[in-house]
Design an enzyme around this catalytic site. Structure first.
Site, PDB file in Angstrom:
ATOM      1  N   ARG A 154       0.855  -1.180   0.000  1.00 42.02           N
ATOM      2  CA  ARG A 154       0.000   0.000   0.000  1.00 42.02           C
ATOM      3  C   ARG A 154       0.901   1.242   0.000  1.00 42.02           C
ATOM      4  O   ARG A 154       2.033   1.194   0.501  1.00 42.02           O
ATOM      5  CB  ARG A 154      -0.884   0.025   1.248  1.00 42.02           C
ATOM      6  CG  ARG A 154      -1.787  -1.198   1.403  1.00 42.02           C
ATOM      7  CD  ARG A 154      -2.491  -1.156   2.752  1.00 42.02           C
ATOM      8  NE  ARG A 154      -3.380  -2.297   2.939  1.00 42.02           N
ATOM      9  CZ  ARG A 154      -3.025  -3.443   3.538  1.00 42.02           C
ATOM     10  NH1 ARG A 154      -1.794  -3.575   4.020  1.00 42.02           N
ATOM     11  NH2 ARG A 154      -3.883  -4.431   3.670  1.00 42.02           N
ATOM     12  N   LYS A 178      -1.297  -2.941   8.355  1.00 47.34           N
ATOM     13  CA  LYS A 178      -2.366  -2.537   9.267  1.00 47.34           C
ATOM     14  C   LYS A 178      -2.196  -3.249  10.603  1.00 47.34           C
ATOM     15  O   LYS A 178      -1.720  -4.373  10.668  1.00 47.34           O
ATOM     16  CB  LYS A 178      -3.729  -2.865   8.645  1.00 47.34           C
ATOM     17  CG  LYS A 178      -4.048  -2.007   7.423  1.00 47.34           C
ATOM     18  CD  LYS A 178      -5.438  -2.290   6.883  1.00 47.34           C
ATOM     19  CE  LYS A 178      -5.777  -1.358   5.726  1.00 47.34           C
ATOM     20  NZ  LYS A 178      -7.119  -1.621   5.181  1.00 47.34           N
ATOM     21  N   HIS A 253      -3.156   2.786  -5.971  1.00 51.90           N
ATOM     22  CA  HIS A 253      -3.629   1.466  -5.563  1.00 51.90           C
ATOM     23  C   HIS A 253      -3.776   0.534  -6.770  1.00 51.90           C
ATOM     24  O   HIS A 253      -3.784  -0.694  -6.604  1.00 51.90           O
ATOM     25  CB  HIS A 253      -4.980   1.610  -4.849  1.00 51.90           C
ATOM     26  CG  HIS A 253      -5.103   0.740  -3.637  1.00 51.90           C
ATOM     27  ND1 HIS A 253      -4.246   0.824  -2.557  1.00 51.90           N
ATOM     28  CD2 HIS A 253      -5.969  -0.262  -3.343  1.00 51.90           C
ATOM     29  CE1 HIS A 253      -4.597  -0.068  -1.641  1.00 51.90           C
ATOM     30  NE2 HIS A 253      -5.631  -0.746  -2.094  1.00 51.90           N
ATOM     31  N   ARG A 256      -1.084  -1.931  -6.999  1.00 52.55           N
ATOM     32  CA  ARG A 256      -1.273  -3.040  -6.046  1.00 52.55           C
ATOM     33  C   ARG A 256      -2.245  -4.062  -6.624  1.00 52.55           C
ATOM     34  O   ARG A 256      -2.016  -5.266  -6.556  1.00 52.55           O
ATOM     35  CB  ARG A 256      -1.796  -2.470  -4.722  1.00 52.55           C
ATOM     36  CG  ARG A 256      -2.100  -3.504  -3.635  1.00 52.55           C
ATOM     37  CD  ARG A 256      -2.425  -2.756  -2.346  1.00 52.55           C
ATOM     38  NE  ARG A 256      -3.105  -3.555  -1.342  1.00 52.55           N
ATOM     39  CZ  ARG A 256      -2.487  -4.323  -0.442  1.00 52.55           C
ATOM     40  NH1 ARG A 256      -1.182  -4.413  -0.458  1.00 52.55           N
ATOM     41  NH2 ARG A 256      -3.181  -4.989   0.468  1.00 52.55           N
ATOM     42  N   HIS A 279      -3.421  -9.148   3.665  1.00 53.06           N
ATOM     43  CA  HIS A 279      -4.854  -9.196   3.962  1.00 53.06           C
ATOM     44  C   HIS A 279      -5.099 -10.093   5.175  1.00 53.06           C
ATOM     45  O   HIS A 279      -4.547 -11.202   5.258  1.00 53.06           O
ATOM     46  CB  HIS A 279      -5.641  -9.759   2.778  1.00 53.06           C
ATOM     47  CG  HIS A 279      -5.788  -8.791   1.650  1.00 53.06           C
ATOM     48  ND1 HIS A 279      -6.109  -9.175   0.356  1.00 53.06           N
ATOM     49  CD2 HIS A 279      -5.669  -7.442   1.604  1.00 53.06           C
ATOM     50  CE1 HIS A 279      -6.163  -8.113  -0.419  1.00 53.06           C
ATOM     51  NE2 HIS A 279      -5.909  -7.053   0.316  1.00 53.06           N
ATOM     52  N   TYR A 288      -9.884 -10.799  -6.480  1.00 51.90           N
ATOM     53  CA  TYR A 288      -9.026 -10.912  -7.671  1.00 51.90           C
ATOM     54  C   TYR A 288      -9.370 -12.130  -8.515  1.00 51.90           C
ATOM     55  O   TYR A 288      -9.061 -12.158  -9.700  1.00 51.90           O
ATOM     56  CB  TYR A 288      -7.550 -10.931  -7.248  1.00 51.90           C
ATOM     57  CG  TYR A 288      -7.151  -9.643  -6.601  1.00 51.90           C
ATOM     58  CD1 TYR A 288      -7.045  -8.463  -7.337  1.00 51.90           C
ATOM     59  CD2 TYR A 288      -6.925  -9.556  -5.229  1.00 51.90           C
ATOM     60  CE1 TYR A 288      -6.720  -7.259  -6.728  1.00 51.90           C
ATOM     61  CE2 TYR A 288      -6.593  -8.363  -4.621  1.00 51.90           C
ATOM     62  CZ  TYR A 288      -6.493  -7.220  -5.376  1.00 51.90           C
ATOM     63  OH  TYR A 288      -6.176  -6.025  -4.781  1.00 51.90           O
TER      64      TYR A 288
END
Length: 307
Positions: A154, A178, A253, A256, A279, A288
């Site tokens: 990211r 994250k 993004h 990515r 993730h 995806y």
């Protein structure tokens, strides 16, 4: 009363759950918006009159969500605000302030399924090669685009990288994602070359910073010699979109998304892609597969005689 509870909740998120500053801002903004709706300030006295925290029920929350719908807010935005309320009320239940979480009785709005925008392999390479390799800015920008596509990080993760996070010998990047969760991501020769070319002239950026603000740790520096921001990377991408004919409507993004889609198209395992992207849930990565299925159907329609 609300301000005190909100402060306690934000401290809980910051110190016990280690959420990012960006997430904290979102929680605070969403919760203040909800309580502004319940208890708008009187223009004359600036005092607020609203229900007590224990008087808020699921009907009140539904009414607020209905008002957000009438303002034509996006369903994703409304769902995020509801999630913030659920987490806040659950915290109050845990602390003994409330017996029940009223937000649990409110259904999450069904989100629109939006497939991620990605580039073809040819367009991704052409876009990455747009920066001028003869200038220091061009070398830096090429390194940024190469890294975004080579690792799928990211933009917020990219700008937080320090020099010590790069392992050139093994071509590995240590990324803090994250919830401050670390992961190791590999990168290839093109990204390694671009990085080395940028780093050879990085000192010229660093010397632009005042001595009191000079920090040699950040990997990506702006023209002032300080750590680059996510907004600056966004502007950089917009600049190269204008220079690269035939490519439009993409964001940082998109590189990515292109990273993940191209890996999946080449036979990579979905769980490996999940790990590389950082993730938490496989369901997030599974979008995806829809992108790849669309491509497969398109190829079938063009190639099969009975399509």
């Amino acid at each position: 009363m609300f301000d005190k509870l909100l402060t306690q909740f934000l401290d809980h998120l910051r110190y016990e759950r280690n959420v990012s500053a960006h997430t904290l801002r979102n929680y605070e903004s969403d919760l203040r918006q909800f309580f502004d709706y319940l208890a708008p300030a009187d223009p004359a006295t600036e005092k607020r009159k609203g229900p007590g925290i224990d008087q808020i029920d699921h009907i009140t929350i539904r009414e607020w969500m209905s008002s957000l719908h009438s303002e034509q807010r996006k369903k994703t935005s409304i769902a995020r605000k509801l999630a913030a309320l659920r987490t806040f009320f659950q915290f109050l239940v845990r602390e003994g302030v409330l017996e029940l979480n009223p937000a649990k009785l409110v259904a999450t709005p069904r989100k629109e399924k939006k497939l991620p925008v990605h580039l073809s392999i040819e367009d991704a390479i052409r876009f990455i090669e747009t920066p001028d390799p003869e200038t220091e800015f061009g070398k830096r920008d090429r390194a940024i685009l190469e890294l975004l596509y080579a690792t799928g990080v990211r933009v917020s993760e990219l700008v937080q990288l320090d020099l010590r996070d790069i392992d050139f010998k093994n071509k590995l990047l240590r990324v803090t994602g994250k919830r401050r969760k670390e992961r190791i991501v590999p990168f290839g020769d093109p990204a390694a070359r671009a990085l080395k070319e940028y780093l050879a002239g990085r000192e010229t950026f660093l010397m632009n910073a005042p001595a009191t603000k000079r920090d040699s740790r950040p990997l990506i520096l702006n023209y002032q010699g300080t750590r680059m921001t996510t907004r600056s990377v966004g502007r950089l991408v917009e600049k190269y979109i204008r220079l690269c004919a035939g490519i439009h409507d993409i964001s940082p993004h998109a590189l990515r998304h292109s990273f993940a889609t191209h890996l999946l198209d080449s036979g990579a395992d979905l769980r490996d892609i999940q790990e590389l992207l950082g993730h938490a849930r496989l369901s997030t990565t599974q979008i995806y597969t829809h992108v790849s299925m669309e491509k497969l159907i398109e190829v079938y329609d063009k190639a099969h005689p009975k399509a």
